[in-house]
Design a protein around this motif. Structure first.
Motif, PDB file in Angstrom:
ATOM      1  N   UNK A   1      70.844  16.415   2.462  1.00  0.00           N
ATOM      2  CA  UNK A   1      69.884  15.641   2.035  1.00  0.00           C
ATOM      3  C   UNK A   1      68.809  15.306   3.166  1.00  0.00           C
ATOM      4  N   UNK A   2      69.337  15.153   4.343  1.00  0.00           N
ATOM      5  CA  UNK A   2      68.327  14.710   5.484  1.00  0.00           C
ATOM      6  C   UNK A   2      67.592  15.918   5.768  1.00  0.00           C
ATOM      7  N   UNK A   3      67.946  17.272   5.698  1.00  0.00           N
ATOM      8  CA  UNK A   3      67.161  18.310   5.931  1.00  0.00           C
ATOM      9  C   UNK A   3      66.073  18.203   5.329  1.00  0.00           C
ATOM     10  N   UNK A   4      66.457  18.083   3.819  1.00  0.00           N
ATOM     11  CA  UNK A   4      65.537  18.201   2.737  1.00  0.00           C
ATOM     12  C   UNK A   4      64.443  17.189   2.815  1.00  0.00           C
ATOM     13  N   UNK A   5      64.861  15.815   2.881  1.00  0.00           N
ATOM     14  CA  UNK A   5      63.903  15.014   3.078  1.00  0.00           C
ATOM     15  C   UNK A   5      62.998  15.055   4.098  1.00  0.00           C
TER      16      UNK A   5
END
Ligand SMILES: [Zn+2]
Length: 165
Positions: free
Chosen positions: A103-107
Motif C-alpha cells: 500500500x505504501x508503494x502504491x500510494x
C-alpha cells in the motif's frame, strides 16, 4: 469554486426539494450501529434493509474498530439509541489483500511523494482481526453487556452477510 462540485450541488438541490428528514432527532431509529469499510461496493443501510435515520454508520478503510470507532459506539449506545452493533469487514478488501509495504508503494507511486511513513491497519487474517475487533467493543467499559456485538463478513459479490462471531 463550485465547478468541481457543480453536479453534486445540483443533485443536492433536487434532493432538498423533497427533503423529508427535517426535524429529525439524530437517534438511530432501528437501534443499529455498523462499523464497516469505506468501500464503495458497500451500501450499509440497504444491505440490512434499513433506511435513512435507522442506524449509526462508522466507516474507515477496512472497517477496523479504531479508537474513533469505539468513541462512536459509546456515543451511539448511550446518547443515540443504539441497541445492537455490527462489525462488518468485507471480501476483496484492499486492506486485507495488500501488505503495508504494497500500500505504501502504491500510494507513493500514485502521489509521487514519499509514503513510507504511512500506516494502514492492514490485516493478514480478516477473521482473526474481526475476533479482536469484536472483543475490543465487547470489553469496552462503556459498552454494556445488554448490547449484542456481532462480527460479520460482507461478500461484495453476493451481497450476503456471513455471521462469524
Ligand atoms: Zn475495504
Amino acid at each position: 469554486m463550485d465547478s468541481d462540485f457543480a453536479d453534486l450541488l445540483a443533485a443536492n438541490a433536487a434532493f432538498a426539494e423533497t427533503f423529508d428528514l427535517a426535524g429529525f432527532d439524530g437517534v438511530a431509529h432501528a437501534g443499529v450501529a455498523v462499523v464497516t469499510c469505506m468501500d464503495s461496493r458497500i451500501d450499509p443501510l440497504r444491505m440490512l434493509g434499513l433506511k435513512s435515520g435507522d442506524a449509526k454508520i462508522f466507516r474507515n478503510p477496512g472497517g477496523h474498530v479504531s479508537s474513533a470507532a469505539l468513541d462512536a459506539m459509546v456515543l451511539g449506545v448511550h446518547l443515540l439509541g443504539v441497541q445492537r452493533i455490527l462489525i462488518v469487514p468485507h471480501t476483496k478488501c484492499a486492506l486485507a489483500m495488500n501488505t503495508e509495504a504494497e500500500l505504501r508503494a502504491q500510494v507513493g507511486a500514485a502521489s509521487g511523494q514519499d509514503a513510507a511513513w504511512t500506516s494502514w491497519n492492514v490485516v493478514t487474517d480478516q477473521v482473526a482481526a474481526l475476533h479482536e475487533d469484536v472483543a475490543r467493543v465487547r470489553s469496552h467499559p462503556l459498552i454494556p453487556d445488554r448490547v449484542p456485538v456481532g462480527g460479520f463478513l460482507y461478500d461484495v459479490d453476493t451481497g450476503l452477510l456471513e455471521h462469524l462471531i
